[in-house]
Motif scaffolding. Structure first.
Motif, short mmCIF file in Angstrom:
data_model
loop_
_atom_site.label_atom_id
_atom_site.label_comp_id
_atom_site.label_asym_id
_atom_site.label_seq_id
_atom_site.Cartn_x
_atom_site.Cartn_y
_atom_site.Cartn_z
N ASN A 112 -26.71 -38.98 3.59
CA ASN A 112 -26.44 -37.63 4.12
C ASN A 112 -25.44 -37.56 5.25
O ASN A 112 -25.30 -36.51 5.87
CB ASN A 112 -27.77 -37.01 4.60
CG ASN A 112 -28.75 -36.84 3.50
OD1 ASN A 112 -28.56 -36.02 2.62
ND2 ASN A 112 -29.81 -37.63 3.51
N HIS A 113 -24.72 -38.65 5.56
CA HIS A 113 -23.87 -38.61 6.75
C HIS A 113 -22.81 -37.51 6.68
O HIS A 113 -22.51 -36.88 7.67
CB HIS A 113 -23.23 -39.97 7.04
CG HIS A 113 -22.06 -40.31 6.20
ND1 HIS A 113 -22.16 -40.80 4.92
CD2 HIS A 113 -20.73 -40.22 6.46
CE1 HIS A 113 -20.96 -41.00 4.44
NE2 HIS A 113 -20.06 -40.65 5.34
N MET A 114 -22.26 -37.26 5.52
CA MET A 114 -21.22 -36.23 5.42
C MET A 114 -21.83 -34.85 5.61
O MET A 114 -21.23 -33.99 6.26
CB MET A 114 -20.51 -36.34 4.07
CG MET A 114 -19.16 -35.68 4.06
SD MET A 114 -18.02 -36.42 5.23
CE MET A 114 -17.57 -35.02 6.19
N ARG A 115 -23.03 -34.63 5.10
CA ARG A 115 -23.70 -33.34 5.31
C ARG A 115 -24.00 -33.15 6.80
O ARG A 115 -23.79 -32.07 7.35
CB ARG A 115 -24.98 -33.25 4.51
CG ARG A 115 -25.64 -31.91 4.70
CD ARG A 115 -26.77 -31.57 3.77
NE ARG A 115 -27.29 -32.66 3.01
CZ ARG A 115 -28.57 -32.82 2.73
NH1 ARG A 115 -29.45 -31.96 3.18
NH2 ARG A 115 -28.99 -33.82 2.00
N VAL A 116 -24.46 -34.21 7.47
CA VAL A 116 -24.74 -34.14 8.91
C VAL A 116 -23.46 -33.80 9.67
O VAL A 116 -23.46 -32.91 10.52
CB VAL A 116 -25.35 -35.46 9.42
CG1 VAL A 116 -25.38 -35.50 10.94
CG2 VAL A 116 -26.75 -35.66 8.86
N ASN B 14 -20.73 -32.32 8.60
CA ASN B 14 -20.31 -30.95 8.31
C ASN B 14 -21.18 -29.93 9.05
O ASN B 14 -20.67 -28.95 9.59
CB ASN B 14 -20.35 -30.68 6.81
CG ASN B 14 -19.17 -31.27 6.08
OD1 ASN B 14 -18.10 -31.44 6.65
ND2 ASN B 14 -19.36 -31.60 4.81
N GLU B 15 -22.51 -30.18 9.07
CA GLU B 15 -23.40 -29.26 9.78
C GLU B 15 -23.12 -29.29 11.28
O GLU B 15 -23.11 -28.24 11.93
CB GLU B 15 -24.86 -29.62 9.50
CG GLU B 15 -25.30 -29.28 8.09
CD GLU B 15 -26.69 -29.82 7.75
OE1 GLU B 15 -27.34 -30.46 8.60
OE2 GLU B 15 -27.12 -29.59 6.60
N TRP B 16 -22.90 -30.48 11.83
CA TRP B 16 -22.58 -30.61 13.25
C TRP B 16 -21.27 -29.89 13.58
O TRP B 16 -21.17 -29.20 14.58
CB TRP B 16 -22.48 -32.08 13.66
CG TRP B 16 -23.79 -32.75 13.88
CD1 TRP B 16 -25.02 -32.32 13.47
CD2 TRP B 16 -24.00 -33.98 14.56
NE1 TRP B 16 -25.98 -33.23 13.86
CE2 TRP B 16 -25.38 -34.25 14.52
CE3 TRP B 16 -23.15 -34.90 15.17
CZ2 TRP B 16 -25.93 -35.40 15.10
CZ3 TRP B 16 -23.70 -36.03 15.74
CH2 TRP B 16 -25.08 -36.27 15.71
N ARG B 17 -20.26 -30.07 12.74
CA ARG B 17 -18.98 -29.41 12.98
C ARG B 17 -19.16 -27.90 12.99
O ARG B 17 -18.67 -27.20 13.88
CB ARG B 17 -17.97 -29.81 11.90
CG ARG B 17 -16.62 -29.12 12.06
CD ARG B 17 -15.71 -29.36 10.90
NE ARG B 17 -16.29 -28.77 9.70
CZ ARG B 17 -15.95 -29.10 8.47
NH1 ARG B 17 -15.03 -30.01 8.25
NH2 ARG B 17 -16.52 -28.52 7.44
#
Length: 126
Positions: free
Chosen positions: A56-60, A62-65
């Protein structure tokens, strides 16, 4: 067959052979890319488990951004109550031992993220 037709057929055959060779050569090169070595990090400092972050690193990110840039929410509260700054620097603080960390994994997975369009790549940092 006429001479002109034979030359054309031979040309088409050569192009076909070259294309097959190039495809097979590229395929064999792709198989030679080794999986990236795991970076030695203190996983207790991470926001999630190794398995969660790999999936899930890319989802994290994107959500953080989205939360940071659009909503001004720059603090992540981990399930254990820790408060963590929503920043690429948070990730790179642990993964900075390997300047090629992001690049190696993305090359292995054959993905081209656009993080470095705005951020300085660890490979470019002094």
């Amino acid at each position: 067959m006429t001479k002109k037709l034979m030359v054309t057929a031979a040309g088409v055959l050569l192009v076909l052979i070259a294309a097959i060779y190039a495809f097979r050569h590229e395929e064999s090169q792709a198989e030679k890319i080794a999986a990236p070595a795991a970076a030695a990090v203190d996983s207790s400092a991470c926001i999630g488990s190794k398995e969660y972050m790999r999936a899930n690193h890319m989802r994290v990110l994107n959500e953080w951004r989205h939360a940071s840039v659009r909503d001004g929410n720059r603090v992540h509260v981990a399930p254990d109550g820790r408060k963590i700054e929503k920043s690429l620097n948070t990730c790179l603080n642990c993964h900075s031992d390997n300047r090629m960390f992001c690049f190696n994994c993305h090359m292995y997975a054959n993905v081209k993220p656009n993080c470095w369009n705005c951020h300085i790549s660890p490979m470019e940092a002094p």
